[in-house]
Design an enzyme around this catalytic site. Structure first.
Site, PDB file in Angstrom:
ATOM      1  N   GLY A   1       0.008   8.257  -5.480  1.00 40.23           N
ATOM      2  CA  GLY A   1      -0.851   7.849  -4.371  1.00 40.23           C
ATOM      3  C   GLY A   1      -1.695   6.622  -4.669  1.00 40.23           C
ATOM      4  N   SER A   2      -1.843   5.727  -3.713  1.00 42.30           N
ATOM      5  CA  SER A   2      -2.487   4.449  -3.982  1.00 42.30           C
ATOM      6  C   SER A   2      -2.770   3.696  -2.678  1.00 42.30           C
ATOM      7  CB  SER A   2      -1.594   3.621  -4.910  1.00 42.30           C
ATOM      8  OG  SER A   2      -0.249   3.709  -4.470  1.00 42.30           O
TER       9      SER A   2
END
Length: 222
Positions: free
Chosen positions: A191-192
């Site tokens: 996730g980013s």
């Protein structure tokens, strides 16, 4: 290093996994999990005591294969296209007249990022920082890689931001490389967030909450 990635036909399995294509930079995570799954499955055939271990290791390996998928895309037409799969988190005017479009990438998204425009990479800068969740406002100070492209619209800035789990950003190409619009340029593991800064006078075509697809969704408006 090849850089002709545009206008390729989509070639996926019924589950949406690309045939034979996984993201570059996946090996440090993928190989150990697949090897562990293969080992436990082999032992499970000979001993029922290994069957319980084979289930979670196989599930983890399948999850890694899904996460590191890198499907081909039909690259859209338009001046600026999305560099990332995800959801538009915010659209903010900047003091210098530019507009920042922030795209949040969940662990379910494809995490290979693409060039928003054709041009030359003039800078690829790694900036150390923290690892708070990418949807948090404090993620402004997270670990990141800052890109600058010399394009027909002038200098375009794009920022790959690591999240709480994504602690590794893998640029695919160095400074000085000429890229085509929609070409793969890097990977963020897990996730980013990806930010793109539109130049002054360029209107935004997306809205907060809108889903984007890298290489497909147009970011600017005529």
């Amino acid at each position: 290093m090849p850089h002709s990635q545009t206008s390729a036909p989509r070639d996926g399995s019924p589950l949406g996994l690309p045939k034979g294509r996984l993201a570059r930079g996946a090996s440090p995570w993928l190989l150990p999990t697949v090897a562990t799954a293969a080992l436990t499955m082999a032992k499970a055939r000979k001993s029922g005591r290994w069957a319980a271990a084979a289930v979670p290791t196989t599930a983890l390996a399948a999850g890694m294969l899904w996460f590191f998928r890198d499907p081909e895309r039909e690259i859209a037409e338009g001046r600026v296209i999305s560099p990332a799969d995800g959801v538009v988190q915010s659209i903010m005017p900047w003091k210098d007249g530019r507009t920042r479009v922030a795209i949040f990438m969940s662990p379910l998204n494809v995490h290979v990022n693409r060039a928003p425009l054709a041009g030359t990479v003039t800078s690829v800068e790694h900036v150390p920082g923290g690892f708070v969740p990418a949807f948090n406002k404090e993620s402004e100070n997270n670990e990141r890689v800052v890109w600058h492209f010399d394009t027909e619209l002038g200098d375009i800035e794009m920022v790959q931001i690591a999240g709480a789990v994504a602690r590794r950003i893998v640029p695919y190409i160095p400074q000085g490389t000429k890229v085509e619009q929609g070409e793969r340029i890097g990977l963020i593991r897990f996730g980013s967030r990806v930010d793109i800064y539109l130049p002054e006078g360029v209107d935004v075509a997306v809205e907060v909450g809108q889903t984007t697809t890298a290489g497909v969704t147009r970011i600017d408006r005529d």
